[in-house]
Design a protein around this motif. Structure first.
Motif, PDB file in Angstrom:
ATOM      1  N   ILE A   1       9.014  12.646 -17.395  1.00  0.00           N
ATOM      2  CA  ILE A   1       8.426  11.406 -16.898  1.00  0.00           C
ATOM      3  C   ILE A   1       8.010  11.609 -15.447  1.00  0.00           C
ATOM      4  O   ILE A   1       8.773  12.140 -14.633  1.00  0.00           O
ATOM      5  CB  ILE A   1       9.438  10.243 -16.965  1.00  0.00           C
ATOM      6  CG1 ILE A   1      10.004  10.080 -18.385  1.00  0.00           C
ATOM      7  CG2 ILE A   1       8.801   8.957 -16.466  1.00  0.00           C
ATOM      8  CD1 ILE A   1       9.029   9.594 -19.391  1.00  0.00           C
ATOM      9  N   SER A   2       6.787  11.180 -15.097  1.00  0.00           N
ATOM     10  CA  SER A   2       6.318  11.201 -13.711  1.00  0.00           C
ATOM     11  C   SER A   2       6.033   9.770 -13.282  1.00  0.00           C
ATOM     12  O   SER A   2       5.220   9.082 -13.894  1.00  0.00           O
ATOM     13  CB  SER A   2       5.044  12.053 -13.586  1.00  0.00           C
ATOM     14  OG  SER A   2       4.451  11.875 -12.321  1.00  0.00           O
ATOM     15  N   ILE A   3       6.713   9.334 -12.217  1.00  0.00           N
ATOM     16  CA  ILE A   3       6.578   7.958 -11.750  1.00  0.00           C
ATOM     17  C   ILE A   3       5.939   7.940 -10.360  1.00  0.00           C
ATOM     18  O   ILE A   3       6.548   8.362  -9.372  1.00  0.00           O
ATOM     19  CB  ILE A   3       7.959   7.250 -11.699  1.00  0.00           C
ATOM     20  CG1 ILE A   3       8.579   7.195 -13.094  1.00  0.00           C
ATOM     21  CG2 ILE A   3       7.818   5.849 -11.117  1.00  0.00           C
ATOM     22  CD1 ILE A   3       7.828   6.347 -14.080  1.00  0.00           C
ATOM     23  N   LEU A   4       4.691   7.490 -10.283  1.00  0.00           N
ATOM     24  CA  LEU A   4       3.978   7.269  -9.019  1.00  0.00           C
ATOM     25  C   LEU A   4       3.917   8.508  -8.139  1.00  0.00           C
ATOM     26  O   LEU A   4       4.024   8.429  -6.908  1.00  0.00           O
ATOM     27  CB  LEU A   4       4.605   6.086  -8.257  1.00  0.00           C
ATOM     28  CG  LEU A   4       4.605   4.752  -9.015  1.00  0.00           C
ATOM     29  CD1 LEU A   4       5.136   3.637  -8.130  1.00  0.00           C
ATOM     30  CD2 LEU A   4       3.216   4.395  -9.525  1.00  0.00           C
ATOM     31  N   ASP A   5       3.733   9.679  -8.770  1.00  0.00           N
ATOM     32  CA  ASP A   5       3.518  10.928  -8.054  1.00  0.00           C
ATOM     33  C   ASP A   5       2.048  11.317  -8.012  1.00  0.00           C
ATOM     34  O   ASP A   5       1.556  11.822  -7.003  1.00  0.00           O
ATOM     35  CB  ASP A   5       4.236  12.087  -8.771  1.00  0.00           C
ATOM     36  CG  ASP A   5       5.686  12.172  -8.385  1.00  0.00           C
ATOM     37  OD1 ASP A   5       5.989  12.047  -7.196  1.00  0.00           O
ATOM     38  OD2 ASP A   5       6.513  12.377  -9.276  1.00  0.00           O
TER      39      ASP A   5
ATOM     40  N   ALA B   1       3.209   7.332 -14.866  1.00  0.00           N
ATOM     41  CA  ALA B   1       2.622   6.119 -14.305  1.00  0.00           C
ATOM     42  C   ALA B   1       2.050   6.457 -12.939  1.00  0.00           C
ATOM     43  O   ALA B   1       2.714   7.094 -12.116  1.00  0.00           O
ATOM     44  CB  ALA B   1       3.668   5.016 -14.185  1.00  0.00           C
ATOM     45  N   ALA B   2       0.809   6.054 -12.688  1.00  0.00           N
ATOM     46  CA  ALA B   2       0.153   6.291 -11.404  1.00  0.00           C
ATOM     47  C   ALA B   2      -0.560   5.015 -10.977  1.00  0.00           C
ATOM     48  O   ALA B   2      -0.944   4.186 -11.808  1.00  0.00           O
ATOM     49  CB  ALA B   2      -0.849   7.443 -11.514  1.00  0.00           C
ATOM     50  N   LEU B   3      -0.731   4.846  -9.669  1.00  0.00           N
ATOM     51  CA  LEU B   3      -1.498   3.714  -9.185  1.00  0.00           C
ATOM     52  C   LEU B   3      -2.966   3.919  -9.526  1.00  0.00           C
ATOM     53  O   LEU B   3      -3.531   4.984  -9.276  1.00  0.00           O
ATOM     54  CB  LEU B   3      -1.325   3.566  -7.671  1.00  0.00           C
ATOM     55  CG  LEU B   3       0.071   3.151  -7.214  1.00  0.00           C
ATOM     56  CD1 LEU B   3       0.145   3.124  -5.700  1.00  0.00           C
ATOM     57  CD2 LEU B   3       0.468   1.795  -7.786  1.00  0.00           C
ATOM     58  N   GLY B   4      -3.587   2.903 -10.113  1.00  0.00           N
ATOM     59  CA  GLY B   4      -4.962   3.007 -10.580  1.00  0.00           C
ATOM     60  C   GLY B   4      -5.980   2.668  -9.508  1.00  0.00           C
ATOM     61  O   GLY B   4      -5.653   2.148  -8.423  1.00  0.00           O
ATOM     62  N   GLY B   5      -7.239   2.930  -9.813  1.00  0.00           N
ATOM     63  CA  GLY B   5      -8.326   2.824  -8.859  1.00  0.00           C
ATOM     64  C   GLY B   5      -8.572   1.434  -8.297  1.00  0.00           C
ATOM     65  O   GLY B   5      -9.162   1.285  -7.225  1.00  0.00           O
ATOM     66  N   GLU B   6      -8.133   0.374  -8.999  1.00  0.00           N
ATOM     67  CA  GLU B   6      -8.337  -0.983  -8.503  1.00  0.00           C
ATOM     68  C   GLU B   6      -7.217  -1.443  -7.580  1.00  0.00           C
ATOM     69  O   GLU B   6      -7.305  -2.539  -7.005  1.00  0.00           O
ATOM     70  CB  GLU B   6      -8.439  -1.950  -9.688  1.00  0.00           C
ATOM     71  CG  GLU B   6      -9.665  -1.742 -10.565  1.00  0.00           C
ATOM     72  CD  GLU B   6     -10.948  -2.037  -9.812  1.00  0.00           C
ATOM     73  OE1 GLU B   6     -11.152  -3.190  -9.398  1.00  0.00           O
ATOM     74  OE2 GLU B   6     -11.745  -1.092  -9.617  1.00  0.00           O
ATOM     75  N   THR B   7      -6.174  -0.636  -7.411  1.00  0.00           N
ATOM     76  CA  THR B   7      -5.042  -1.024  -6.577  1.00  0.00           C
ATOM     77  C   THR B   7      -5.484  -1.253  -5.130  1.00  0.00           C
ATOM     78  O   THR B   7      -6.146  -0.410  -4.536  1.00  0.00           O
ATOM     79  CB  THR B   7      -3.949   0.061  -6.628  1.00  0.00           C
ATOM     80  OG1 THR B   7      -3.442   0.149  -7.959  1.00  0.00           O
ATOM     81  CG2 THR B   7      -2.807  -0.264  -5.688  1.00  0.00           C
TER      82      THR B   7
ATOM     83  N   LEU C   1      -0.026   7.082 -18.629  1.00  0.00           N
ATOM     84  CA  LEU C   1      -0.503   8.253 -19.353  1.00  0.00           C
ATOM     85  C   LEU C   1       0.585   8.745 -20.295  1.00  0.00           C
ATOM     86  O   LEU C   1       1.778   8.714 -19.953  1.00  0.00           O
ATOM     87  CB  LEU C   1      -0.842   9.391 -18.379  1.00  0.00           C
ATOM     88  CG  LEU C   1      -1.692   9.067 -17.151  1.00  0.00           C
ATOM     89  CD1 LEU C   1      -1.715  10.254 -16.207  1.00  0.00           C
ATOM     90  CD2 LEU C   1      -3.094   8.719 -17.581  1.00  0.00           C
ATOM     91  N   SER C   2       0.187   9.211 -21.447  1.00  0.00           N
ATOM     92  CA  SER C   2       1.138   9.885 -22.339  1.00  0.00           C
ATOM     93  C   SER C   2       0.391  10.935 -23.147  1.00  0.00           C
ATOM     94  O   SER C   2      -0.785  10.770 -23.466  1.00  0.00           O
ATOM     95  CB  SER C   2       1.846   8.895 -23.273  1.00  0.00           C
ATOM     96  OG  SER C   2       0.922   8.288 -24.163  1.00  0.00           O
TER      97      SER C   2
END
Length: 280
Positions: free
Chosen positions: A99-103, A130-136, A250-251
């Protein structure tokens, strides 16, 4: 290279232990919900995040509990391994789940990092991120761009650029994963004032994270213009201001012979024309 990870790391160290974990709590709650839908036993699992607040030691699938090994990429602690995302050395597959969280949104070589993650997975092992998306924080980015254009004669990237959902699946495929899936989760968060949002982003390491910085210092006049732009476009009736928070999930799976594969070109037994005529 795009991001100055040393600068991001320094800001996280200055912040210390985060008092408000609402971003971490949002993403971890969603992670637990997604894992709970999977009917698979994961004997060896790793969870990776920029700092320990984004990690969890346990979770569970629909059928079995999960115990995680922990690794951070920016802010190590005495109990957690520091993992260098720029030099994540490949090993023979050893994990059933990573799992990758906000890296990913602050990683310079995202395809390279994902490739190394895949190599650490056993065949048919699962990656979830999970990553921060382009609209953040698009509202803050817009306020800065308008102010810079008006007062500085040019636009500068003062807020971290985030991953676009249109690129997510392609990144997984490029890294050699099978069966990639990506989707969005959106939230609107509110702050008392634009300065409160900027202060939180600085502690989060998301302000001026790029190697190339603006040539001109931020003046009081420029900052005032940014605040005015933000309030004008994004203030609610109660005086609080809105900000968009977008997570890309993502998965994908490490390739395995048992996985469903697309048909080879030319192997169809019926043409599309014949199928449509038969349907009519």
């Amino acid at each position: 290279m795009l991001f100055n990870r040393s600068r991001i790391q320094t800001r996280l160290k200055r912040r210390g232990v985060a008092q408000d974990r609402f971003i971490a709590d949002l993403v971890l709650q969603e992670l637990h919900s997604r894992l709970a839908t999977i009917t698979r036993k994961f004997a060896k699992a790793l969870i990776v995040g920029p700092s320990e607040e984004y990690l969890t030691t346990t979770s569970k699938t629909a059928t079995d509990p999960i115990e995680f090994e922990l690794a951070t990429t920016l802010l190590p602690t005495t109990n957690v391994t520091l993992l260098d995302v720029e030099q994540f050395a490949p090993k023979n597959g050893q994990y059933d789940l990573i799992i990758s969280i906000l890296d990913l949104q602050s990683t310079n070589d995202v395809p390279g990092f994902l490739t190394q993650i895949r190599r650490h997975l056993k065949p048919d092992g699962l990656f979830m991120g999970a990553a921060l998306g382009g609209e953040t924080f698009k509202e803050l980015r817009s306020a800065w761009l308008k102010a810079d254009d008006e007062l500085s004669g040019g636009a500068f990237a003062r807020v971290s650029p985030f991953i676009d959902i249109r690129d997510a699946g392609a990144l997984l495929q490029r890294a050699g994963f099978a069966l990639p899936v990506s989707d969005l989760e959106n939230h609107t968060v509110r702050y008392e004032h634009p300065l409160a949002l900027m202060s939180e982003l600085r502690k989060f390491g998301a302000t001026n994270p790029m190697i190339e910085l603006p040539h001109k210092a931020t003046t009081r006049k420029l900052l005032g213009k940014v605040i005015a732009n933000y309030i004008e476009d994004n203030q609610d009736q109660d005086g609080r201001i809105r900000a968009t928070l977008e997570f890309i999930w993502l998965s994908a799976w490490a390739p395995h012979d048992s996985q469903q594969k697309p048909l080879a070109p030319g192997s169809a037994k019926m043409s599309l024309k014949d199928a449509l005529e038969k349907k009519d």
